[in-house]
Design an enzyme around this catalytic site. Structure first.
Site, PDB file in Angstrom:
ATOM      1  N   HIS A  24       0.815  -1.234   0.000  1.00 44.79           N
ATOM      2  CA  HIS A  24       0.000   0.000   0.000  1.00 44.79           C
ATOM      3  C   HIS A  24       0.843   1.278   0.000  1.00 44.79           C
ATOM      4  CE1 HIS A  24       0.427   0.397   4.349  1.00 44.79           C
ATOM      5  NE2 HIS A  24      -0.530  -0.434   4.679  1.00 44.79           N
ATOM      6  N   HIS A  78      -6.902  -7.722  14.467  1.00 43.10           N
ATOM      7  CA  HIS A  78      -6.856  -6.504  13.636  1.00 43.10           C
ATOM      8  C   HIS A  78      -7.604  -6.796  12.335  1.00 43.10           C
ATOM      9  CE1 HIS A  78      -5.413  -3.031  11.591  1.00 43.10           C
ATOM     10  NE2 HIS A  78      -4.264  -3.492  11.139  1.00 43.10           N
ATOM     11  N   ASP A 164       0.094  -5.780  14.479  1.00 41.12           N
ATOM     12  CA  ASP A 164       1.096  -5.095  13.654  1.00 41.12           C
ATOM     13  C   ASP A 164       2.220  -4.457  14.480  1.00 41.12           C
ATOM     14  OD1 ASP A 164       0.360  -5.618  11.019  1.00 41.12           O
ATOM     15  OD2 ASP A 164      -1.104  -3.999  10.954  1.00 41.12           O
TER      16      ASP A 164
END
Lengths: 397, 53
Positions: A24, A78, A164
């Site tokens: 990304h 998440h 993360d």
């Protein structure tokens, strides 16, 4: 990748993505991993999944340890799709009605990613899930780095599944910090600089919270990269240091782009001036450097100097890109300066100056603009700006 | 004065503190915050806040 046993009965069943280079917009020069963890106890738990296209690989890895149908529950720390993308395949395989443990925000956010009406079991900080000999304690870590983010902690083994946080985009068969050694730290630093820096105040609060809870952390299992088993405090200490942004190195990062090498000549002259004053400088041309590599250098730089030619009465597009990116990540305690060559109108240096002022950088001079190609006097002005920046870095400015 | 909680990220707006980063002085009630004020942590709008219990 074969499943790797982390502690007795706890396995990494995740996958290696060797070939991803653009995550990304973040450059992953070595690829990355999506780690998922299987805990085999009286109840069998899967903590997180992988990116959708690796779902079959995940199921295959689980099957090397245990029949996937024996999984009793899934924890999804998440919602981001590199960790939840495997859920449809996993839930279909193990039974759509199996409980799926998520944070309260995780329930909301999963529902906005997946149409399936799964058996969500929302949890809050301090909730404990008994697995048999082991248990999982949940800790919500909102905005680290999404509203839904949480940690799961197995106190019996001292294993923290940190989602993360503490991760690194690093693809390798070396699954542990002690195998890779210090070479892992630049990857952890890059991850922090590009994903977490803007939440630095929350990280400091979270570390205080974890200390207050008295968690005995022996192993940190992030969802990307290597597992911290030799020295988990090393990465926690680094996060505290990076979050405080108080120990900047005596270096200036000179970020610029150029059309006919004029702004480039200025950048090099500024770098020379910084060096004359006794500090370090690294010019980074935007079309040669990826923004996430630049951001990694910015993290511990004392000064951030930005230069742009004026194109169509405005910023050069790559400079607008990096200013947007910088602003969002909220670096603190930086010295700043703006410069650039121009043809006739020369708006860009002032636009940069204003953008850096908005970020509360300590601007040490007016923007330096030079018409067309810098001659001797223009280069001397650039060197002089560099000297001032260097002196300010060393506290003499 | 009532505190307000961001339902997205958990940030608490405390009128006694204000929000110095965006120039909100201490003493400004939640309802008197500008309409375009957003959560300083996650960027959620005023509508995403609820009064703290």
């Amino acid at each position: 990748m074969k499943p790797v046993e982390i502690a007795k009965g706890i396995y990494n069943v995740g996958v290696i993505d060797w070939n991803i280079r653009d995550f990304h917009g973040y450059s992953t020069h070595l690829g990355t991993t999506y780690n998922a963890y299987l805990i085999v106890d009286e109840k069998v738990a899967l903590v997180d999944t992988v990116k959708k296209e690796f779902s079959d690989h995940l199921i295959h890895n689980i099957a090397r340890v245990i029949d996937p149908k024996k999984i009793d529950l899934v924890v999804s720390n998440h919602t981001e799709l590199d960790h939840s993308g495997g859920l449809p395949r996993v839930m279909h395989r193990i039974g759509e009605d199996k409980p799926l443990y998520v944070s309260k925000m995780g329930k909301k956010n999963h529902a906005r990613h997946f149409p399936q009406q799964w058996n969500y079991q929302p949890v809050t900080s301090g909730d404990v899930l008994e697995l048999g000999k082991r248990s999982l304690t949940f800790l919500e870590t909102r905005m680290l780095h999404w509203p839904d983010s949480m940690f799961s902690y197995c106190k019996e083994d001292g294993v923290l599944f940190s989602s993360d946080a503490f991760g690194q985009h690093y693809a390798g068969q070396e699954m542990f910090d002690d195998v890779v050694g210090d070479a892992i730290m630049p990857h952890a630093k890059k991850y922090f600089a590009n994903i977490l820096l803007l939440y630095a105040p929350l990280i400091l609060k979270l570390v205080d919270q974890v200390v207050a809870m008295g968690l005995d952390i022996k192993t940190i299992c992030p969802d990307h990269g290597v597992i911290w088993r030799k020295d988990p405090m090393k990465i926690i200490d680094a996060y505290v240091r990076w979050s405080k942004q108080e120990e900047n190195r005596n270096k200036a990062i000179i970020i610029y782009d150029t059309m006919w090498h004029s702004t480039e000549e200025m950048a090099d002259a500024i770098a020379a001036g910084v060096a004359e004053a006794g500090a370090l400088a690294r010019p980074m041309k935007l079309r040669e450097w990826d923004r996430s590599d630049i951001m990694t250098e910015v993290l511990d730089a004392a000064a951030v100097v930005v230069g742009s030619p004026t194109l169509n009465n405005g910023l050069f597009p790559t400079v607008a890109d990096i200013l947007t990116y910088l602003k969002g990540l909220k670096p603190k305690n930086k010295i700043g300066a703006a410069f650039g060559s121009y043809g006739w109108s020369g708006e860009a240096p002032k636009l940069i100056h204003d953008a850096l002022a908005e970020m509360q950088f300590n601007l040490i001079d007016d923007p330096l603009k030079i018409q067309y190609v810098p001659q001797e006097d223009g280069l001397e002005k650039s060197v002089e700006l560099g000297r001032k920046i260097g002196s300010a870095i060393l506290g003499k400015g | 004065m009532d505190k307000y909680v961001c339902t997205v990220c958990g940030y608490i707006y405390d009128p006694e503190q204000g929000d110095p980063e965006t120039g909100i002085e201490p003493g400004v009630k939640f309802k008197d915050l500008p309409g375009d004020w957003v959560c300083p942590i996650c960027g959620a709008s005023k509508e995403d806040f609820e009064k703290e219990d």
